[in-house]
Design a protein around this motif. Structure first.
Motif, PDB file in Angstrom:
ATOM      1  N   LEU A  64       0.790  -3.584   6.881  1.00 23.23           N
ATOM      2  CA  LEU A  64      -0.078  -4.310   5.954  1.00 23.23           C
ATOM      3  C   LEU A  64      -1.104  -5.128   6.724  1.00 23.23           C
ATOM      4  CD1 LEU A  64       0.036  -5.348   2.726  1.00 23.23           C
ATOM      5  CD2 LEU A  64       0.564  -7.443   3.928  1.00 23.23           C
ATOM      6  N   LEU A  65      -0.642  -5.801   7.781  1.00 23.86           N
ATOM      7  CA  LEU A  65      -1.554  -6.675   8.520  1.00 23.86           C
ATOM      8  C   LEU A  65      -2.633  -5.869   9.235  1.00 23.86           C
ATOM      9  CD1 LEU A  65       0.920  -9.299   9.953  1.00 23.86           C
ATOM     10  CD2 LEU A  65      -0.738  -9.605   8.141  1.00 23.86           C
ATOM     11  N   ILE A  66      -2.270  -4.714   9.782  1.00 22.29           N
ATOM     12  CA  ILE A  66      -3.279  -3.937  10.500  1.00 22.29           C
ATOM     13  C   ILE A  66      -4.255  -3.329   9.496  1.00 22.29           C
ATOM     14  CG2 ILE A  66      -2.263  -1.606  10.678  1.00 22.29           C
ATOM     15  CD1 ILE A  66      -3.486  -3.419  13.719  1.00 22.29           C
ATOM     16  N   ASN A  67      -3.750  -2.973   8.294  1.00 20.38           N
ATOM     17  CA  ASN A  67      -4.659  -2.483   7.260  1.00 20.38           C
ATOM     18  C   ASN A  67      -5.600  -3.596   6.804  1.00 20.38           C
ATOM     19  OD1 ASN A  67      -3.554   0.013   7.369  1.00 20.38           O
ATOM     20  ND2 ASN A  67      -2.252  -0.223   5.567  1.00 20.38           N
ATOM     21  N   TRP A  68      -5.043  -4.794   6.692  1.00 23.78           N
ATOM     22  CA  TRP A  68      -5.881  -5.945   6.312  1.00 23.78           C
ATOM     23  C   TRP A  68      -6.963  -6.169   7.362  1.00 23.78           C
ATOM     24  CZ3 TRP A  68      -3.474 -10.883   3.799  1.00 23.78           C
ATOM     25  CH2 TRP A  68      -2.915 -10.530   2.549  1.00 23.78           C
ATOM     26  N   ARG A  69      -6.576  -6.070   8.617  1.00 22.87           N
ATOM     27  CA  ARG A  69      -7.570  -6.288   9.675  1.00 22.87           C
ATOM     28  C   ARG A  69      -8.688  -5.266   9.562  1.00 22.87           C
ATOM     29  NH1 ARG A  69      -6.693  -4.437  15.726  1.00 22.87           N
ATOM     30  NH2 ARG A  69      -7.152  -2.496  14.661  1.00 22.87           N
ATOM     31  N   ASN A  70      -8.272  -3.992   9.424  1.00 17.84           N
ATOM     32  CA  ASN A  70      -9.288  -2.944   9.349  1.00 17.84           C
ATOM     33  C   ASN A  70     -10.166  -3.121   8.113  1.00 17.84           C
ATOM     34  OD1 ASN A  70      -8.203  -1.969  11.652  1.00 17.84           O
ATOM     35  ND2 ASN A  70      -7.091  -0.278  10.695  1.00 17.84           N
ATOM     36  N   ALA A  71      -9.557  -3.512   6.993  1.00 19.97           N
ATOM     37  CA  ALA A  71     -10.322  -3.685   5.761  1.00 19.97           C
ATOM     38  C   ALA A  71     -11.313  -4.835   5.921  1.00 19.97           C
ATOM     39  CB  ALA A  71      -9.380  -3.947   4.588  1.00 19.97           C
ATOM     40  N   ALA A  72     -10.830  -5.962   6.396  1.00 16.02           N
ATOM     41  CA  ALA A  72     -11.677  -7.149   6.431  1.00 16.02           C
ATOM     42  C   ALA A  72     -12.731  -7.065   7.523  1.00 16.02           C
ATOM     43  CB  ALA A  72     -10.820  -8.393   6.632  1.00 16.02           C
ATOM     44  N   LEU A  73     -12.321  -6.664   8.717  1.00 19.00           N
ATOM     45  CA  LEU A  73     -13.241  -6.752   9.850  1.00 19.00           C
ATOM     46  C   LEU A  73     -14.093  -5.505  10.011  1.00 19.00           C
ATOM     47  CD1 LEU A  73     -11.016  -8.509  12.487  1.00 19.00           C
ATOM     48  CD2 LEU A  73     -12.770  -9.487  11.042  1.00 19.00           C
ATOM     49  N   ARG A  74     -13.574  -4.350   9.622  1.00 13.60           N
ATOM     50  CA  ARG A  74     -14.340  -3.126   9.886  1.00 13.60           C
ATOM     51  C   ARG A  74     -15.067  -2.645   8.640  1.00 13.60           C
ATOM     52  NH1 ARG A  74     -10.002  -0.393  14.083  1.00 13.60           N
ATOM     53  NH2 ARG A  74     -10.166  -2.135  15.543  1.00 13.60           N
ATOM     54  N   ARG A  75     -14.476  -2.933   7.446  1.00 16.19           N
ATOM     55  CA  ARG A  75     -15.134  -2.436   6.238  1.00 16.19           C
ATOM     56  C   ARG A  75     -15.656  -3.579   5.374  1.00 16.19           C
ATOM     57  NH1 ARG A  75     -10.394   0.705   6.273  1.00 16.19           N
ATOM     58  NH2 ARG A  75      -9.575  -0.380   4.450  1.00 16.19           N
ATOM     59  N   GLY A  76     -15.363  -4.803   5.742  1.00 14.24           N
ATOM     60  CA  GLY A  76     -15.851  -5.940   4.996  1.00 14.24           C
ATOM     61  C   GLY A  76     -15.204  -6.112   3.632  1.00 14.24           C
ATOM     62  N   GLU A  77     -14.032  -5.463   3.412  1.00 13.35           N
ATOM     63  CA  GLU A  77     -13.356  -5.641   2.128  1.00 13.35           C
ATOM     64  C   GLU A  77     -12.422  -6.829   2.242  1.00 13.35           C
ATOM     65  OE1 GLU A  77     -11.360  -1.935   1.685  1.00 13.35           O
ATOM     66  OE2 GLU A  77     -13.254  -0.803   1.785  1.00 13.35           O
ATOM     67  N   ARG A  78     -12.591  -7.771   1.346  1.00 13.68           N
ATOM     68  CA  ARG A  78     -11.814  -8.998   1.478  1.00 13.68           C
ATOM     69  C   ARG A  78     -10.776  -9.150   0.364  1.00 13.68           C
ATOM     70  NH1 ARG A  78     -11.172 -12.293   5.922  1.00 13.68           N
ATOM     71  NH2 ARG A  78     -12.961 -11.960   7.265  1.00 13.68           N
ATOM     72  N   LEU A  79     -10.579  -8.108  -0.460  1.00 13.96           N
ATOM     73  CA  LEU A  79      -9.610  -8.229  -1.555  1.00 13.96           C
ATOM     74  C   LEU A  79      -8.553  -7.140  -1.421  1.00 13.96           C
ATOM     75  CD1 LEU A  79     -11.937  -9.074  -4.557  1.00 13.96           C
ATOM     76  CD2 LEU A  79     -10.441 -10.627  -3.299  1.00 13.96           C
ATOM     77  N   TYR A  80      -7.304  -7.537  -1.659  1.00 11.43           N
ATOM     78  CA  TYR A  80      -6.184  -6.597  -1.554  1.00 11.43           C
ATOM     79  C   TYR A  80      -5.473  -6.542  -2.887  1.00 11.43           C
ATOM     80  CZ  TYR A  80      -1.581  -4.791  -0.279  1.00 11.43           C
ATOM     81  OH  TYR A  80      -0.432  -4.065  -0.226  1.00 11.43           O
ATOM     82  N   LYS A  81      -5.244  -5.315  -3.363  1.00 15.82           N
ATOM     83  CA  LYS A  81      -4.515  -5.158  -4.612  1.00 15.82           C
ATOM     84  C   LYS A  81      -3.092  -4.755  -4.265  1.00 15.82           C
ATOM     85  CE  LYS A  81      -4.860  -3.063  -9.144  1.00 15.82           C
ATOM     86  NZ  LYS A  81      -5.352  -1.934  -9.912  1.00 15.82           N
ATOM     87  N   GLY A  82      -2.144  -5.612  -4.572  1.00 17.15           N
ATOM     88  CA  GLY A  82      -0.750  -5.335  -4.248  1.00 17.15           C
ATOM     89  C   GLY A  82      -0.166  -4.276  -5.155  1.00 17.15           C
ATOM     90  N   SER A  83       1.043  -3.842  -4.866  1.00 19.18           N
ATOM     91  CA  SER A  83       1.641  -2.781  -5.672  1.00 19.18           C
ATOM     92  C   SER A  83       1.964  -3.267  -7.083  1.00 19.18           C
ATOM     93  CB  SER A  83       2.903  -2.249  -4.985  1.00 19.18           C
ATOM     94  OG  SER A  83       3.750  -3.322  -4.681  1.00 19.18           O
ATOM     95  N   ASP A  84       2.033  -4.588  -7.276  1.00 20.13           N
ATOM     96  CA  ASP A  84       2.265  -5.088  -8.628  1.00 20.13           C
ATOM     97  C   ASP A  84       0.948  -5.472  -9.317  1.00 20.13           C
ATOM     98  OD1 ASP A  84       1.632  -7.218  -7.097  1.00 20.13           O
ATOM     99  OD2 ASP A  84       3.318  -8.489  -7.672  1.00 20.13           O
ATOM    100  N   GLY A  85      -0.182  -5.129  -8.705  1.00 19.29           N
ATOM    101  CA  GLY A  85      -1.468  -5.337  -9.346  1.00 19.29           C
ATOM    102  C   GLY A  85      -2.120  -6.682  -9.059  1.00 19.29           C
ATOM    103  N   ARG A  86      -1.409  -7.569  -8.380  1.00 22.66           N
ATOM    104  CA  ARG A  86      -2.034  -8.851  -8.059  1.00 22.66           C
ATOM    105  C   ARG A  86      -3.121  -8.660  -7.020  1.00 22.66           C
ATOM    106  NH1 ARG A  86       1.515 -12.707  -5.537  1.00 22.66           N
ATOM    107  NH2 ARG A  86       2.893 -10.954  -5.154  1.00 22.66           N
TER     108      ARG A  86
END
Lengths: 135, 332
Positions: A64-86
């Motif tokens: 999860l953390l490495i995906n977060w890093r790639n999302a935030a730093l490489r793709r500029g996506e700052r929102l994560y949708k959890g498996s329960d929709g939060r």
């Protein structure tokens, strides 16, 4: 037995390697890791729930953390949708460490137990108060 | 056929672990009893096998000479390829065990057709490279796994781990030797399959260790990077085994038990298989003897004493008769 001396020395060396885990732990009682969830922020929470389930986080938080890093730093996506929709903001500093502000009693507890040394802290810094104590 | 049979055996082993753990819930059997039994078989089996070997005499002095033997002082001799003493033998064995010197030679006979067929020995360094990559990766992988069996973890394990993962790909970081191990063992397998002479001499017992190791590496890689298991619980189990205080934490994925069962199979199979070359390489008379047959006389240890009758004794016996017959004698 021919060359008994050499054979026995060889076998002793073999035994020393093969049984290393047994004699190096002899008579040791190893405390199990016990990550603490008693930080002020967590104690004030009504529903004590991380971004994913406990089972998921125990086994897969690194993913999860490495995906977060790639999302935030490489793709500029700052929102994560959890498996329960939060929806959660992607940020180690402002999300993870806001609740888990006790690196030493939370992260390190297990990381030291299995001798992993994640390089999160090459870039991030953890709570300055604790940092002062350690350095 | 051999390859298929061995492949089938490994698949059955995987299914046994799958059925035993997921189906029947035999956690204690697969998590405690089988690993202990396998390790005991491994250690006792290796020792008994080596002792059995050591009871065979090595009557003949048979080091393979790969260089000039030591003789006259003005003839240069090859200290490592044809060692004359213990130090040289240690050097030669180190080259053999650590760098596989024997494979780094012109080992591949070929018939070349230039002007009529000509036998040429060319180098076969792919096998050398594949073997070296495989064995060294295996060693590093085993040493890395010590982090599951020791607490606190020895410093060298941490150093190996960080060097191995220095590319810092992903989290948990990619460990290079795991990948090299799988690639090298795949190469060693494909070599047996696609090289006709090697394929001809390959038996199921050659393929089985390769498939077992492939299975172990694959399950390990899957567990680390894909179907993750709770590593803290894994270490509680493994450390429990090492401290002789076994326990089965709940909630470890079945892939861990498959990994463990394949490793147990490999350990238990080890003393009865070609894998015993681990001990055998040290006991190879063609490598571990000094080439000193010009310096020292080597007598076959089971030579019986030969009855001899020297000329002096003969003359003592027949002196008077020889003198009577007018035959010259040496002593009066």
């Amino acid at each position: 037995m021919y060359d008994a001396g050499k054979i026995i020395i060889g076998l002793i060396i073999f035994l020393a390697f093969a049984t290393f885990p047994f004699y190096s732990n002899m008579g040791k009682a190893v405390a199990k890791p016990d990550p603490k969830l008693n930080t002020p922020v967590i104690q004030q929470m009504k529903v004590k729930q991380c971004v994913e389930s406990k089972k998921f986080m125990r086994a897969k938080h690194m993913q999860l953390l490495i995906n977060w890093r790639n999302a935030a730093l490489r793709r500029g996506e700052r929102l994560y949708k959890g498996s329960d929709g939060r929806i959660t903001e992607i940020s180690l500093q402002n999300q993870c460490l806001r609740c888990h502000s006790n690196k030493r009693n939370f992260c390190d507890e297990c990381h030291n137990y299995v001798a992993v040394n994640p390089y999160c802290w090459d870039c991030h810094f953890y709570a300055p108060k604790e940092a002062n104590n350690e350095h | 056929m051999g390859a298929l049979l061995s492949f089938f055996v490994v698949i059955v082993l995987v299914l046994i672990a799958l059925a035993g753990v997921q189906g029947a819930g035999l956690y204690v059997l697969f998590g405690t009893i089988i690993p202990y039994a396998a390790v005991a078989t491994f250690i006792l089996g290796v020792i008994l096998r080596v002792i059995k070997w050591s009871r065979s005499p090595v009557p003949f002095h048979i080091p393979t000479t790969c260089g000039q033997e030591k003789s006259l002082p003005w003839i240069k001799y090859s200290k490592l390829e044809s060692p004359s003493g213990t130090l040289g033998v240690i050097g030669r064995m180190a080259l053999e065990v650590l760098l596989f010197r024997s494979l780094f030679r012109n080992l591949k006979p070929e018939l070349r057709d230039d002007d009529g067929p000509r036998l040429v020995y060319s180098s076969n360094q792919w096998l050398w490279l594949g073997g070296l990559a495989f064995h060294w990766s295996m060693l590093i992988v085993i040493l890395r796994h010590l982090r599951f069996f020791t607490q606190p973890v020895p410093f060298f394990v941490t150093i190996i781990d960080s060097l191995d993962g220095f590319l810092q790909i992903g989290a948990p970081h990619l460990l290079l030797t795991g990948v090299i191990l799988l690639l090298a063992v795949t190469y060693l397998f494909l070599r047996r399959l696609f090289n006709p002479p090697v394929r001809y001499i390959s038996l199921p017992s050659d393929y089985l260790p390769l498939f077992l190791i492939m299975g172990i590496a694959t399950t390990g890689i899957l567990m680390r990077y894909f179907f993750r298991v709770d590593i803290i619980h894994v270490k509680e189990l493994t450390l429990g085994l090492a401290t002789l205080n076994p326990e089965i934490p709940a909630g470890i994925g079945v892939i861990f038990y498959i990994h463990l069962f394949l490793i147990s199979s490999l350990f238990a199979y080890f003393p009865f298989s070609k894998l015993m070359h681990m001990g055998g390489v040290f006991l190879s008379p063609t490598r571990n003897l000094a080439n000193n047959s010009r310096i020292k006389r080597h007598v076959n240890p089971w030579n019986y004493p030969v009855k001899v009758h020297t000329y002096e004794e003969y003359e003592d016996e027949f002196r008077e008769k020889m003198k009577d017959a007018g035959i010259p004698v040496e002593k009066e």
